[in-house]
Design a protein around this motif. Sequence first.
Motif, PDB file in Angstrom:
ATOM      1  N   ASP A  97     -23.522 -17.713  19.387  1.00 49.84           N
ATOM      2  CA  ASP A  97     -23.807 -18.883  18.791  1.00 49.84           C
ATOM      3  C   ASP A  97     -23.112 -20.000  18.714  1.00 49.84           C
ATOM      4  N   ALA A  98     -21.873 -19.814  18.336  1.00 49.18           N
ATOM      5  CA  ALA A  98     -20.913 -20.874  18.569  1.00 49.18           C
ATOM      6  C   ALA A  98     -20.589 -21.862  19.636  1.00 49.18           C
ATOM      7  N   GLN A  99     -20.648 -20.867  20.864  1.00 45.78           N
ATOM      8  CA  GLN A  99     -20.721 -21.816  22.173  1.00 45.78           C
ATOM      9  C   GLN A  99     -21.721 -22.205  22.543  1.00 45.78           C
ATOM     10  N   LEU A 100     -22.939 -21.971  22.175  1.00 46.44           N
ATOM     11  CA  LEU A 100     -24.156 -22.945  22.428  1.00 46.44           C
ATOM     12  C   LEU A 100     -24.325 -24.069  21.910  1.00 46.44           C
ATOM     13  N   ASP A 135     -35.049 -18.789  17.646  1.00 46.01           N
ATOM     14  CA  ASP A 135     -34.437 -19.561  16.152  1.00 46.01           C
ATOM     15  C   ASP A 135     -32.965 -20.086  16.645  1.00 46.01           C
ATOM     16  N   ARG A 136     -32.301 -19.427  17.323  1.00 52.70           N
ATOM     17  CA  ARG A 136     -30.850 -19.672  17.388  1.00 52.70           C
ATOM     18  C   ARG A 136     -30.750 -21.092  18.329  1.00 52.70           C
ATOM     19  N   VAL A 137     -31.486 -21.169  19.283  1.00 53.13           N
ATOM     20  CA  VAL A 137     -31.913 -22.527  20.083  1.00 53.13           C
ATOM     21  C   VAL A 137     -32.122 -23.660  19.307  1.00 53.13           C
ATOM     22  N   LEU A 138     -33.369 -23.403  18.518  1.00 47.75           N
ATOM     23  CA  LEU A 138     -33.979 -24.387  17.762  1.00 47.75           C
ATOM     24  C   LEU A 138     -32.705 -25.004  16.726  1.00 47.75           C
ATOM     25  N   ALA A 139     -31.998 -23.989  16.042  1.00 51.54           N
ATOM     26  CA  ALA A 139     -30.805 -24.546  14.825  1.00 51.54           C
ATOM     27  C   ALA A 139     -29.864 -25.416  15.839  1.00 51.54           C
ATOM     28  N   ALA A 140     -29.336 -24.642  17.011  1.00 51.42           N
ATOM     29  CA  ALA A 140     -28.283 -25.684  17.709  1.00 51.42           C
ATOM     30  C   ALA A 140     -29.013 -26.889  18.078  1.00 51.42           C
ATOM     31  N   ALA A 141     -30.189 -26.806  18.565  1.00 50.54           N
ATOM     32  CA  ALA A 141     -30.703 -28.256  19.047  1.00 50.54           C
ATOM     33  C   ALA A 141     -30.780 -29.173  17.771  1.00 50.54           C
ATOM     34  N   TRP A 372     -30.430 -28.657  37.032  1.00 46.30           N
ATOM     35  CA  TRP A 372     -30.323 -27.283  36.818  1.00 46.30           C
ATOM     36  C   TRP A 372     -28.841 -26.709  37.083  1.00 46.30           C
ATOM     37  N   SER A 373     -28.196 -26.139  36.247  1.00 44.40           N
ATOM     38  CA  SER A 373     -28.200 -25.333  35.261  1.00 44.40           C
ATOM     39  C   SER A 373     -27.050 -25.431  34.576  1.00 44.40           C
ATOM     40  N   VAL A 374     -26.799 -25.422  33.310  1.00 50.70           N
ATOM     41  CA  VAL A 374     -25.568 -25.255  32.509  1.00 50.70           C
ATOM     42  C   VAL A 374     -25.095 -23.646  32.274  1.00 50.70           C
ATOM     43  N   THR A 375     -24.119 -23.256  32.751  1.00 51.90           N
ATOM     44  CA  THR A 375     -23.757 -21.969  32.637  1.00 51.90           C
ATOM     45  C   THR A 375     -22.322 -21.805  32.157  1.00 51.90           C
ATOM     46  N   THR A 376     -22.018 -20.569  31.768  1.00 50.06           N
ATOM     47  CA  THR A 376     -20.537 -20.492  31.118  1.00 50.06           C
ATOM     48  C   THR A 376     -19.589 -19.865  32.219  1.00 50.06           C
ATOM     49  N   GLY A 377     -20.141 -19.875  33.438  1.00 46.49           N
ATOM     50  CA  GLY A 377     -18.989 -19.574  34.589  1.00 46.49           C
ATOM     51  C   GLY A 377     -19.924 -19.670  35.873  1.00 46.49           C
ATOM     52  N   GLU A 378     -19.185 -19.611  37.066  1.00 48.89           N
ATOM     53  CA  GLU A 378     -19.878 -19.885  38.241  1.00 48.89           C
ATOM     54  C   GLU A 378     -20.589 -18.602  38.827  1.00 48.89           C
ATOM     55  N   ASP A 380     -23.919 -19.006  41.358  1.00 51.19           N
ATOM     56  CA  ASP A 380     -24.556 -19.223  42.746  1.00 51.19           C
ATOM     57  C   ASP A 380     -24.309 -20.296  43.244  1.00 51.19           C
ATOM     58  N   GLY A 381     -23.299 -21.193  42.605  1.00 50.50           N
ATOM     59  CA  GLY A 381     -23.013 -22.682  43.265  1.00 50.50           C
ATOM     60  C   GLY A 381     -23.836 -23.758  42.555  1.00 50.50           C
ATOM     61  N   TYR A 382     -25.110 -23.462  41.831  1.00 49.58           N
ATOM     62  CA  TYR A 382     -25.807 -24.468  41.314  1.00 49.58           C
ATOM     63  C   TYR A 382     -25.460 -24.761  39.881  1.00 49.58           C
ATOM     64  N   ASP A 383     -24.393 -24.125  39.443  1.00 52.76           N
ATOM     65  CA  ASP A 383     -23.647 -24.240  37.884  1.00 52.76           C
ATOM     66  C   ASP A 383     -23.283 -25.526  37.732  1.00 52.76           C
ATOM     67  N   LEU A 384     -23.739 -25.937  36.368  1.00 53.23           N
ATOM     68  CA  LEU A 384     -22.938 -27.229  36.015  1.00 53.23           C
ATOM     69  C   LEU A 384     -22.179 -26.615  34.684  1.00 53.23           C
ATOM     70  N   LEU A 385     -20.829 -26.845  35.006  1.00 57.82           N
ATOM     71  CA  LEU A 385     -19.967 -26.291  33.931  1.00 57.82           C
ATOM     72  C   LEU A 385     -19.257 -27.404  33.134  1.00 57.82           C
ATOM     73  N   THR A 386     -19.518 -27.156  31.941  1.00 55.95           N
ATOM     74  CA  THR A 386     -18.625 -28.103  31.032  1.00 55.95           C
ATOM     75  C   THR A 386     -17.310 -28.088  30.918  1.00 55.95           C
ATOM     76  N   THR A 387     -16.839 -27.073  31.528  1.00 57.98           N
ATOM     77  CA  THR A 387     -15.114 -26.975  31.376  1.00 57.98           C
ATOM     78  C   THR A 387     -14.391 -27.357  32.696  1.00 57.98           C
ATOM     79  N   THR A 388     -15.079 -27.983  33.514  1.00 62.06           N
ATOM     80  CA  THR A 388     -14.602 -28.335  34.878  1.00 62.06           C
ATOM     81  C   THR A 388     -14.498 -29.788  35.137  1.00 62.06           C
ATOM     82  N   ASN A 389     -14.819 -30.573  34.213  1.00 60.18           N
ATOM     83  CA  ASN A 389     -14.821 -31.907  34.244  1.00 60.18           C
ATOM     84  C   ASN A 389     -15.901 -32.539  35.457  1.00 60.18           C
ATOM     85  N   ASP A 390     -17.068 -31.631  35.463  1.00 59.56           N
ATOM     86  CA  ASP A 390     -17.872 -32.084  36.673  1.00 59.56           C
ATOM     87  C   ASP A 390     -18.424 -33.590  36.564  1.00 59.56           C
TER      88      ASP A 390
END
Length: 404
Positions: A97-100, A135-141, A372-378, A380-390
């Motif tokens: 929940d905190a990561q989302l 519900d957790r998605v709606l709350a975070a949004a 497409w698409s935000v994930t927490t780790g690599e 298939d190569g299509y990941d958008l990572l918030t931790t890599t200064n993409d």
Amino acid sequence: MSRARRAVLAAVVALSTIAAASGCSGPAPAPPAAAPSASATTPAAAPTSSADAADFVTAHGRSFEVAGEPFRFVGVNIYDAAATDRYSCRSGSRMSDAQLLDTLRYLHDEAGVTVLRFWAYQTYTQGATWWGGIDRVLAAAKATGLRVIPVLEDGPGNCTTVADATPKADYRGDTWYSSGYTKPYGTATLSYRDYVARVAAHYADDPTILGWMMMNEADTSARDPLGRSVLIDFATDVADVIRSVDRHHLITVGTQSNGAPGASGPDFTALYRLPSIGFAEVHDWGYWGSDTEAMPGGTDGTPPSAASLACSLGSAPIGCSFARAASLDKPLVVGEAGIRGTTPAERTTRARLLGAKMRAAFRAGASGYLVWSVTTGETDGYDLLTTTNDPLIAQLHAVGQEIR
């Protein structure tokens, strides 16, 4: 979604299923409550809204509006956003929940993201008996100023109620969209039709939801007795089910419309001109078009003529959907667009190419664009990572500033 991307996701889902069976993904869900059959279910009357009607996203011509003001957006997909210890399509990258919350806040503040698209399938709600994941998605949004587009079932068959990723087009001679959706599928206790009625009724009064998307990538080659795509009767029926319990939210079908069968070319126009459908959707994947062309099927980032030979075919490229959308007088959203990028150089190229695609789409009349698409780790190569200064983060922010 590209076929290569689909195959990788199917393999991931299979591994997650094995992990879940061994207890690696948390406790097994409690058995869902028994549900009436599709033929016996009568959707409840739409509840009285406790929210102001002005809080909901509406459509006015080719634009979205909120409280009478234009609403154009850039956004992202986090397909597993509703994952919990009860179900995750890919347990290895499930967000807490905190990561989302932190991820959505970062995307809003740094990338200008204002819309999130995610899966809200029966697997995430235990057959409409438990709403904690959504519900957790709606709350975070809500906490971060985002709207959401919940998708209610998967055309390619990932993350849903069958162990192997079986496309809906492979169901009993491509009959899922004509009859299969009225019956429980795989391990589901509800038919898709009954599930839609329950989830739409449950969230009918929540303006955080931009609109309901019936399917992710509804692809089918089946035709009805009149020669039309079977998606037309399917969409008409499902939209009626949603509208019987929810009078507020916009509704769309959820299609690639990029050459994939069932909703490209003339089928795109026939499907999305239905009065009950509030906005159109397309997907931009290299398999059906081009990673390097800003507007596949067009020229120099401009759509082709809607009257061209290419746009008269059922295999018409995505540029033809943009060209045809002008006559619909409805908003158009690019619901998925992705390009592989695993090295810093590839990610820089990806950011440049997707930036060009976003700008071409908005010039051609799009009202929203979701990468497409935000994930927490690599994965298939299509990941958008918030931790890599993409660098795609900066592109999203720049385009978001340009369209507002």
